[in-house]
Design a protein around this motif. Sequence first.
Motif, PDB file in Angstrom:
ATOM      1  N   GLN A 115      95.627  10.990  88.688  1.00  0.00           N
ATOM      2  CA  GLN A 115      95.178  12.278  88.151  1.00  0.00           C
ATOM      3  C   GLN A 115      95.688  13.420  89.027  1.00  0.00           C
ATOM      4  OE1 GLN A 115      90.929  12.885  88.253  1.00  0.00           O
ATOM      5  NE2 GLN A 115      90.985  14.543  86.734  1.00  0.00           N
ATOM      6  N   ALA A 148      99.295  14.272  88.220  1.00  0.00           N
ATOM      7  CA  ALA A 148      99.384  14.955  86.929  1.00  0.00           C
ATOM      8  C   ALA A 148      98.989  16.422  87.071  1.00  0.00           C
ATOM      9  CB  ALA A 148      98.498  14.255  85.900  1.00  0.00           C
ATOM     10  N   GLU A 188     101.177  19.997  86.543  1.00  0.00           N
ATOM     11  CA  GLU A 188     100.770  20.920  85.478  1.00  0.00           C
ATOM     12  C   GLU A 188     100.416  22.317  85.992  1.00  0.00           C
ATOM     13  OE1 GLU A 188      97.483  18.988  83.665  1.00  0.00           O
ATOM     14  OE2 GLU A 188      98.669  17.308  82.886  1.00  0.00           O
TER      15      GLU A 188
END
Length: 224
Positions: free
Chosen positions: A37, A40, A44
């Motif tokens: 996570q 990611a 982003e």
Amino acid sequence: MSKTILIVEDQQVLREIMKEYLTDEGYLILEAGDGKQALALFQEHEVDLVVLDIMLPEVDGWSVCRRIRKTSSVPVLMLTSRSDEDDTLLGFELGADDYVVKPCSPPILLARVKRLLEGQQRRPSGGTLSGGAVTLHVPSRSVSVNGTPCNLTHTEFEILACLLSSKGIIFTREQLITKIWGYEFAGDDRTLSSHIRNLRSKLGEHAGHIVTVIRSGYKFEDNP
């Protein structure tokens, strides 16, 4: 503009404590409970600093740090509950800038965060420092060696800027530690030695510009 901090910690209670404390100081917080996570979220969002636990599910902290360093020099502050110094030194080798041993007090965490985000080193006038084959551009925090970009971590950059700003002047280990980490530094000489070793490795055949002065400290020489 507020700085964005990515907190990567699998213990929710600890993560919430860090989030609340740093939010009260005006920072924007992103949270991740595992390494997958975290990677990611890092891709982003525009992140200014990563607070990274070592022992994580999915992808461990070392692997997260290694992958971040492939594309970014964003400051990384590692969290570890281990007392084994090898864990800390491995983190530095992979590109971490600093570390805090858990459990840590919020004021200590905040001091380390502020040091990495705001810096305590007085910047020299002018935008560019150079010596020998090395050129350092202060505003963009970029470094090149013989015209080839050299990707340094936040702490490596600070050490090089400090030495370059006073070429030929010997900085004792204590002086460098105070300038780079501040008076609240809780590590030891091995922390500085590890960063110096990594910096020399990245300078390659020009590593000799950073000279060790026995029983004194370090200095930068144009022609070592």
